[in-house]
Scaffold this active site. Structure first.
Site, mmCIF file in Angstrom:
data_model
loop_
_atom_site.group_PDB
_atom_site.id
_atom_site.type_symbol
_atom_site.label_atom_id
_atom_site.label_comp_id
_atom_site.label_asym_id
_atom_site.label_seq_id
_atom_site.Cartn_x
_atom_site.Cartn_y
_atom_site.Cartn_z
ATOM 1 N N HIS A 212 0.803 -1.215 0.000
ATOM 2 C CA HIS A 212 0.000 0.000 0.000
ATOM 3 C C HIS A 212 0.840 1.272 0.000
ATOM 4 O O HIS A 212 0.333 2.352 -0.269
ATOM 5 C CB HIS A 212 -1.002 -0.038 1.168
ATOM 6 C CG HIS A 212 -2.132 -0.986 0.902
ATOM 7 N ND1 HIS A 212 -3.413 -0.785 1.343
ATOM 8 C CD2 HIS A 212 -2.177 -2.140 0.200
ATOM 9 C CE1 HIS A 212 -4.187 -1.777 0.937
ATOM 10 N NE2 HIS A 212 -3.455 -2.621 0.246
ATOM 11 N N SER A 216 -0.384 -1.047 -6.094
ATOM 12 C CA SER A 216 -0.135 -2.188 -6.964
ATOM 13 C C SER A 216 0.615 -1.742 -8.207
ATOM 14 O O SER A 216 0.435 -0.622 -8.684
ATOM 15 C CB SER A 216 -1.462 -2.806 -7.401
ATOM 16 O OG SER A 216 -2.221 -3.183 -6.277
ATOM 17 N N LYS A 240 -14.249 -7.915 -8.652
ATOM 18 C CA LYS A 240 -13.412 -8.729 -9.541
ATOM 19 C C LYS A 240 -12.725 -9.858 -8.764
ATOM 20 O O LYS A 240 -12.631 -10.989 -9.247
ATOM 21 C CB LYS A 240 -12.366 -7.837 -10.222
ATOM 22 C CG LYS A 240 -11.637 -8.534 -11.350
ATOM 23 C CD LYS A 240 -10.725 -7.580 -12.109
ATOM 24 C CE LYS A 240 -9.949 -8.347 -13.159
ATOM 25 N NZ LYS A 240 -8.972 -7.512 -13.861
ATOM 26 N N ASP A 241 -12.263 -9.528 -7.546
ATOM 27 C CA ASP A 241 -11.649 -10.571 -6.722
ATOM 28 C C ASP A 241 -12.676 -11.633 -6.336
ATOM 29 O O ASP A 241 -12.352 -12.818 -6.265
ATOM 30 C CB ASP A 241 -11.021 -9.961 -5.462
ATOM 31 C CG ASP A 241 -9.639 -9.355 -5.755
ATOM 32 O OD1 ASP A 241 -9.120 -9.584 -6.858
ATOM 33 O OD2 ASP A 241 -9.101 -8.651 -4.879
ATOM 34 N N GLU A 284 5.726 -33.952 -1.583
ATOM 35 C CA GLU A 284 4.515 -33.407 -2.178
ATOM 36 C C GLU A 284 4.859 -32.700 -3.484
ATOM 37 O O GLU A 284 5.983 -32.214 -3.659
ATOM 38 C CB GLU A 284 3.884 -32.404 -1.206
ATOM 39 C CG GLU A 284 3.327 -33.063 0.043
ATOM 40 C CD GLU A 284 1.962 -33.666 -0.207
ATOM 41 O OE1 GLU A 284 1.908 -34.821 -0.670
ATOM 42 O OE2 GLU A 284 0.954 -32.996 0.035
#
Ligand code: HEM
Lengths: 414, 254
Positions: A212, A216, A240-241, A284
């Site tokens: 922040h 972004s 959108k998220d 894994e």
């Protein structure tokens, strides 16, 4: 617009503890570039997966017993007798895989768009620290059900530390809490497996503070020139998220409900037995590329150094990449090396699952060399000699420009 | 012990899989079959699973435990409460100590776990020429391609090829890792008599006991399949809504 409300209670609290203005500032009005692509969804997905792992993990811990004689049976108890225990356990086991898928994509996004470049270096370091913590957490979590792969995976990986000169054996003894992987190992792994996710939460908080600070990045890799380049986080990116989350949860649900054991290893349904070594010890899937690097090197210490080096090198990335252009979109040569790099990582993942001989070994060696060359040779050099394509003047411009282009399609070619 | 682990780790890191490769050996891939429980809507064929329970009880239980099952779990296979009680009562289990401090024997009740054939692993080995018959509770998930493998293994015994040596006490089975297995062929035609009149061929019994063992390993499969369908349907609708809202909200950007 600053935070405003008519609710007297909220006002009273906010005046003393500004949680509401803080949330408003960072989740609602937070100005975000208007041109983020869907690759920018994976950060919020990673955050959600961390929450999923913590919530399911805490419920599992209510029924799980960290003791070599009871751990395996307690996981079966969860699967058979606890209400919806099977759901919680499969969510947690598959959730770890989903978390890694999301984080890997998130990292490759950063690599392609140069998200690690100034002024976001610290943001990038914090991300690498999260990756390391996640790997430690997942590794120790996989030991908890105390199946054959739990036990032998733990044995192999902890033994790696014995390659450290002078103090290696002491480190291994410390990890084990004794002279072999045994009850003390299981207990400390459980304790740390419970702790580390909360450390991750702390680092994620710092990751967000750093994010922040400068906001972004964006697919064009250019800075915002003014308010016309930004939109408020809410409602644009919240919705959108949420849409991305829905798509991702469908993907998650497919594994969870219809192939819950496909990403695991059948041997982990055999209780741990120190006297029987499985034919193939494989970690894994999310560790396979690193495992392939480990085994590509004929020397134990060398393998360990390269394996850890493959992640630690990410800390140097902001200086290794000499290009001043952030986004790969404007870097024609970088772009090609980047996709070969992605291919090399996939090849390493494949080779990590095969016995280290013949073709898989050869491929893992070539890919390992490329992996390191990408960071140490290719990125520094390409940054020097590559001529980037011209950058757009601002974020708003290419959006408008696209419309103009459509109106005069033949111009470029003519 | 420690030395042994280091040896294993070293062998494995240097890529010399000699020992392991020998142990794993060659093994034929199990042919794919169709199962009632596979696919997104799969459920357990109750009749097959009940017959499979009979095969387990009358044949396999002589050597193999299924210690994660309790008799009460059989209700899920369609046995009535009375039937489950009657099945449990056929077994004697040790309980106690009582008020005199003595352990005592009593008939099993539905809440008891399935009785194991041997007191411990050592006893099981002693009775089986040194080989350990594994607990079968999770066997269907503990082998790759579990159900197909079990069926192939149980119905796959045959004469070894002429040049293939099978030592005394082992048996040729091309589906087993290394192809030499310590378990004698457990199924012979008509080893059990099915109450529903189904012909008890080796293939049929292998199919039935595999269905039973898959259920033993994954008893919540049906809940999982049906919940998954609802969840995914819900998520598709919800995601569609989010998409519509997203389109609407974003319409004015650019
Ligand atoms: C970063 C977040 C986390 C990751 C990536 C993670 C990963 C894992 C993995 C891979 C397993 C093995 C699953 C299996 O194969 O059965 C596991 C097991 C387990 N985890 Fe976590 N975990 C996380 C957070 C937590 C938290 C916060 C807790 C507890 C408060 C927790 C408690 C457990 C327990 C009790 C088990 C053993 C039960 C089981 O194996 O299903 N986990 N975890």
């Amino acid at each position: 617009m600053a935070f405003q409300t008519n609710n007297r209670i909220i006002k009273w609290i906010d005046y003393r503890l500004p949680v509401f203005s803080f949330a408003h500032h960072s989740l609602i009005e937070y100005p975000t570039p208007k041109n983020l692509s869907y690759w920018w969804n994976f950060g919020s997905l990673a955050g959600i997966m961390l929450v999923v792992q913590i919530v399911t993990g805490i419920v599992l811990a209510m029924h799980y017993t960290p003791h070599v004689d009871h751990a395996f049976a307690s996981v079966e108890h969860i699967m058979r007798n606890v209400n919806y225990g099977w759901l919680i356990r499969y969510m947690h086991a598959n959730g770890a895989s989903m978390f890694f898928i999301v984080v890997f994509i998130h990292i490759f996004r950063g690599l392609y768009y140069g998200s690690y470049k100034s002024p976001r270096e610290v943001l990038w370091f914090l991300g690498v620290i999260i990756l390391l913590l996640m790997m430690a957490t997942a590794f120790m979590g996989y030991v908890l059900p105390w199946g054959q792969m739990s036990f032998w995976g733990a044995t192999v990986i902890t033994n790696l530390f014995s390659a450290v000169p002078y103090v290696g054996d002491s480190i291994v003894t410390l990890l084990w809490g004794g002279f072999s992987v045994d009850n003390p190992t299981l207990n400390r792994f459980f304790s740390l497996h419970y702790l580390l996710p909360f450390v991750i939460v702390g680092v994620v908080a710092l990751h967000l503070v750093a994010l922040h600070q400068h906001g972004s990045g964006n697919p064009l890799g250019i800075d915002r020139k003014g308010p016309q380049d930004s939109i408020p986080f809410h409602p644009y990116y919240t919705v959108k998220d949420l849409f991305g989350l829905g798509v991702f949860f469908i993907f998650f649900a497919f594994w969870l409900f219809y192939a819950p054991n496909a990403l695991g290893h059948p041997d982990n349904y055999i209780p741990a037995n120190p006297l029987v070594t499985p034919a193939h010890i494989v970690p894994e899937w999310y560790f396979l590329p690193f495992y392939a690097i480990l085994r590509a090197v004929p020397d134990k210490l060398g393998g360990v150094v390269l394996m850890f080096g493959s992640i630690l090198i990410l800390f140097l990335l902001p200086w290794l990449d000499t290009s001043r252009v952030r986004s790969g979109r404007f870097r024609p040569i970088f772009k090609q090396f980047f996709w070969v790099f992605v291919l090399a990582c996939l090849a390493l993942g494949w080779a990590g699952a095969q016995p280290p001989e013949g073709l898989p070994l050869a491929i893992s060696r070539v890919a390992t060399v490329y992996y390191f060359a990408y960071f140490l040779v290719i990125l520094p050099l390409v940054g020097w000699f590559e001529r980037p394509r011209p950058l757009p003047a601002s974020i708003s411009e290419p959006v408008l420009g696209a419309g103009k282009m459509a109106a005069q399609p033949a111009r470029e070619k003519a | 012990m420690r030395k042994f682990m280091f040896a294993a780790v070293a062998a494995f890191l240097s890529g010399t899989f000699a020992l392991a490769a020998q142990a794993a050996g060659e093994q034929d891939p199990a042919p794919s079959r169709s199962w009632s429980f596979s696919g997104p809507f799969g459920t357990y064929d109750r009749a097959a699973a009940q017959r499979g329970f009979q095969v387990y009880k009358e044949v396999c239980a002589a050597c193999h435990s299924v210690k994660y099952l309790a008799y009460r779990n059989l209700r899920d296979l369609g046995f009535s409460e009375a039937e489950v009680k009657a099945i449990a009562a056929q077994y004697e289990v040790t309980d106690g100590p009582n008020d005199d401090g003595e352990m005592f024997q009593r008939p099993a009740v539905p809440a008891d776990r399935f009785k194991s054939p041997f007191a411990n692993d050592k006893a099981a080995r002693a009775a089986n020429g040194g080989a350990l018959p594994p607990d079968l509770s999770l066997i269907a998930k503990a082998r790759p391609n579990g159900a197909n493998y079990l069926h192939a293994l149980l119905s796959g015994y045959r004469e070894p090829p002429a040049d293939f040596a099978v030592p005394e006490g082992l048996h040729y089975n091309p589906y087993f890792a290394g192809k030499r297995i310590a378990m004698a062929p457990p199924l012979n035609a008509d080893a059990v008599t099915y109450a529903d009149g189904t012909q008890a061929s080796v293939d049929q019994m292998a199919h039935d006991v595999t269905t039973f063992l898959m259920w033993a390993a994954e008893p919540k499969l049906e809940d999982r399949h049906s919940l998954g369908f609802k969840v995914i349907l819900f998520l598709i609708v919800l995601t569609g809504l989010f998409y519509a809202v997203k389109r609407k909200v974003w319409a004015d950007v650019h």
